[in-house]
Scaffold this motif. Sequence first.
Motif, mmCIF file in Angstrom:
data_model
loop_
_atom_site.group_PDB
_atom_site.id
_atom_site.type_symbol
_atom_site.label_atom_id
_atom_site.label_comp_id
_atom_site.label_asym_id
_atom_site.label_seq_id
_atom_site.Cartn_x
_atom_site.Cartn_y
_atom_site.Cartn_z
ATOM 1 N N LEU A 153 2.174 6.817 -7.025
ATOM 2 C CA LEU A 153 1.247 7.833 -7.520
ATOM 3 C C LEU A 153 1.766 9.233 -7.211
ATOM 4 O O LEU A 153 1.633 10.145 -8.029
ATOM 5 C CB LEU A 153 -0.140 7.629 -6.921
ATOM 6 N N LEU A 154 2.350 9.402 -6.020
ATOM 7 C CA LEU A 154 2.882 10.719 -5.669
ATOM 8 C C LEU A 154 3.956 11.150 -6.669
ATOM 9 O O LEU A 154 3.951 12.276 -7.178
ATOM 10 C CB LEU A 154 3.475 10.687 -4.257
ATOM 11 N N ARG A 198 -6.934 10.032 -7.417
ATOM 12 C CA ARG A 198 -6.971 8.574 -7.299
ATOM 13 C C ARG A 198 -6.271 8.118 -6.017
ATOM 14 O O ARG A 198 -6.771 7.271 -5.292
ATOM 15 C CB ARG A 198 -6.285 7.949 -8.511
ATOM 16 N N ARG A 199 -5.131 8.753 -5.736
ATOM 17 C CA ARG A 199 -4.387 8.374 -4.529
ATOM 18 C C ARG A 199 -5.217 8.680 -3.280
ATOM 19 O O ARG A 199 -5.292 7.898 -2.348
ATOM 20 C CB ARG A 199 -3.050 9.120 -4.472
ATOM 21 N N GLU A 200 -5.853 9.846 -3.327
ATOM 22 C CA GLU A 200 -6.670 10.248 -2.185
ATOM 23 C C GLU A 200 -7.844 9.270 -2.006
ATOM 24 O O GLU A 200 -8.167 8.888 -0.888
ATOM 25 C CB GLU A 200 -7.184 11.662 -2.427
ATOM 26 N N SER A 210 0.830 -1.205 0.000
ATOM 27 C CA SER A 210 0.000 0.000 0.000
ATOM 28 C C SER A 210 0.868 1.260 0.000
ATOM 29 O O SER A 210 0.590 2.215 -0.723
ATOM 30 C CB SER A 210 -0.926 -0.044 1.219
ATOM 31 N N SER A 220 -6.607 6.253 -0.322
ATOM 32 C CA SER A 220 -6.358 6.375 1.115
ATOM 33 C C SER A 220 -7.671 6.528 1.889
ATOM 34 O O SER A 220 -7.776 6.106 3.030
ATOM 35 C CB SER A 220 -5.350 7.495 1.398
ATOM 36 N N HIS A 243 1.071 4.376 -2.840
ATOM 37 C CA HIS A 243 1.078 5.808 -2.553
ATOM 38 C C HIS A 243 2.294 6.482 -3.179
ATOM 39 O O HIS A 243 2.179 7.519 -3.830
ATOM 40 C CB HIS A 243 1.119 6.038 -1.034
ATOM 41 N N ARG A 288 -7.404 -1.540 -3.538
ATOM 42 C CA ARG A 288 -7.050 -1.339 -4.950
ATOM 43 C C ARG A 288 -8.043 -2.006 -5.874
ATOM 44 O O ARG A 288 -8.397 -1.480 -6.924
ATOM 45 C CB ARG A 288 -5.653 -1.895 -5.211
ATOM 46 N N GLU A 304 -3.642 12.453 -8.273
ATOM 47 C CA GLU A 304 -3.740 12.727 -6.847
ATOM 48 C C GLU A 304 -5.127 12.380 -6.321
ATOM 49 O O GLU A 304 -5.266 11.874 -5.210
ATOM 50 C CB GLU A 304 -3.390 14.208 -6.592
#
Lengths: 477, 383
Positions: free
Chosen positions: A203-204, A280-282, A196, A285, A200, A296, A278
């Motif tokens: 993607l960042l 998508r990442r958010e 996980s 989370s 992150h 995922r 971002e």
Amino acid sequence: MEDVLVVKNLKTQFFIYEGVVKALEDVSFSVGKGEVLGIVGETGCGKSVTAYSITRLIPDPPGRIVGGEVKLGNLDLMRNIKDEARFIQKKRIKIKHNYKVIRNNELFFNTIRGKYISMIFQEPMAALNPVYTVEDQIAETLLLHNRTRLLKIMKSASNHLSELERWKDGGDIDIFDDELGEEIDKIKKTARGAESIKFHQDLLIEGARGFSKKMQKYEEMLKKSIERDELEDRLLTDPNPATQQEIIKRLAKESKKINLIKMSKQMKRNKKDPLLIEARRESFSLLESVDIPNPRGVLKSYPHELSGGMLQRVTISIALANNPKVLIADEPTTALDVTVQAQILKLLRDLQDAIGTSIILITHDLGVIAETCNRVAVMYAGNIVEMAEVKELFRNPKHPYTIGLLQSIPRVDDPNKTLKTIPGNVPNLINPPQGCRFHPRCPFVFDRCRVEKPVSIEVSKGHTVECHLFSGKVNAE
Amino acid sequence: MSKVLIDAVGLRKYFPIKGGVTGRTLGYVYAVDDVNIKIYKGETVGLVGESGCGKTTLGRVLLDLAEPTAGVLFYNPEDSVSSKVSELYKNLKTNKPSELKKEEKKLVEEAKKADVYRNKKRNREFRKKVQIVFQDPVSSLDPRMLIKDIIAEPILINGIPTEDGKRKKIKGDELLNYIREMIGEMGLNEDHLFRFPHEFSGGQRQRIAIARAISIRPEFLVLDEPTSALDVSVQAQILSLLEHLQQKYEMTYLFITHNLAVIRAVSDRVIVMYLGKVVEVSRTDDLFENPIHPYTQALLSAIPVPDPERKRNIVVLSGDVPSPANPPAGCRFHTRCRFAEEICTKEEPKLEEIKEGHTAACHFAREIISGQKKPAPAPTFST
């Protein structure tokens, strides 16, 4: 305690062929910061109508908010409700709408809903769009209301690209003093497992690269978005109605409308857009924070592929995506089994501890109320008949209806309890009973109840009752 | 103990999953799998479980509304026959419907001779003695029939029992008077008889559905979530009505619900189901005070208690109920169980009597009640 939302004399009616349904009669309450207010009552007592009125989701026609005040900060959400339509009283009531005002109100409310007030519905399956993936739907609310944060994180990430890459290669990372720092701190605390964290990081970095490529464009976007945020915050804090009106006009003018179809296509095609990455990442989370196993996989799935409990978690994550000031949960666990209900209630409480959102929890289950709420409002036929701290209400119920309700629930911990019943049925709200609306079913009814509507009386601190039984006593004392 | 009224032996109901162009059978949903239960005369048995665990299917199979894939159902059985057949059924080890049919053919011959209501004539006799009340009173009443016709229909077909044990058909004024008496008992007015179902509230509709069910004086009544569509104050009315009727007409109830508080208020014995299997059977008080099966423990702890000052520990089950089309091997609960060990993933636990009148299907039942076995750390939280 500071009041986040104050509702005063809210009045909602439905204009149907048979007549006017007086669904809400002068409902008043307030929600403090970080408080869980429970609203409990039988079917058709106006619990949901209250929630829908606050968020202005009452379908019009036939429904109409005819009066009252809902204050969020300094802003009255029912500000120009009277301008929306005029009533023409002839043989039957006719309504003449003012569409310009309605459209402006609608645009203005799009900035409130989802950002300051958000809602969880009873049927998660019906609340989510069946043709978009979970990811699209969580990202939508983020892109609509939370652009500033997303862009700020991306900007900071593009400045610290080399550190991020070192972090990915196994090195440690300092916590920065901005949004990105907070985010990394959160990832370190909440992420489940190395995989996980890697997701992150990927993607960042990907987003940061995209950002630095088209720096100017996104800087511009960020500036605009910050301006807009400031405007919106001023709207809530500015006490002057005239300035509010001006701001609303400006907001309505440049109101951004996100097209979910376009966005969904963009997300699939334009993989490099840092804003979408971002988001998508958010979303990922957020799903992690609501305890979804395999987030995922869930991101890519459609609503019908998930079970009821999982869907409710998804809707909760959407509702909490922008840290709203008030969260309205309309029977969030009624469609779920008890074991799943326990999971969801625990989750809501944990998230509330973490974020500090005020919650209005609407339910007909007094057990749920007892376990989650700080304060309770009991509704009957469009009125709040009693309101008190939760312990006070269960220990010392005053209104005959509340007493009847408490006596009619079977208890797991008390098998020998004899169930008492409230005679009769909920009244028809087209022709509600004169005076106190509960009087035809009330065991303590006397003459005054049949003619005069009781007003709210404070029997002890924070405990109010609408009943004539107590007005006499208080006066005598 | 009183006489056995219903004895279900090796009851299975599998629903085929059809798919593909040709409509092949791709698999089965194991809705009810190897259920053995006895229901005694005059008692109220509660049947609880989460949605999708097979409660309603079991209720329907017990009334022969759904034909079981395998298994026999005895009504008023003679002990010698039923015990012989149950002995035979214990040797059934497969869960493939085609093989089941073959195996069963031999022993069903035997069973059929006894008292299984499978053929038409006997089925009719059976239907006069059993009735059902459905969950949703809106869809279970015909919107085009007057209330008097709705209640009269079963009486016109089956007649009412007379004092000498036979049945007599009634009509005309006699019938109308009978219905009037009936409806008064349900707490409705006589002028309600000439209205249509849509003119009533949910609670009143449920009263009509109950009136229809008991109009032919059945011995056994299945109540399939009769109060879950109703508000608590109306629920209390219906529950007290049902209690009154049971005493008056000496009926046996099977009360299907997911609301454990209701179960505690009405039933004498409780059957707990999980994914098509019976996991625990016990007297009500015993079950609520000393639950044995880990699933029952979690289920009981999850019920919200309407008392803010009562502190308790809630066992939060992780994950969701697995699909009944592809149930886990071994004990079906092992994927969510706090006590699960290797044996649970391989071997299916049998329903055993742990204490007097308290049976449970768990490998570690005895260890759990004696406190020898400690649960794995799981998310619990206290209020």
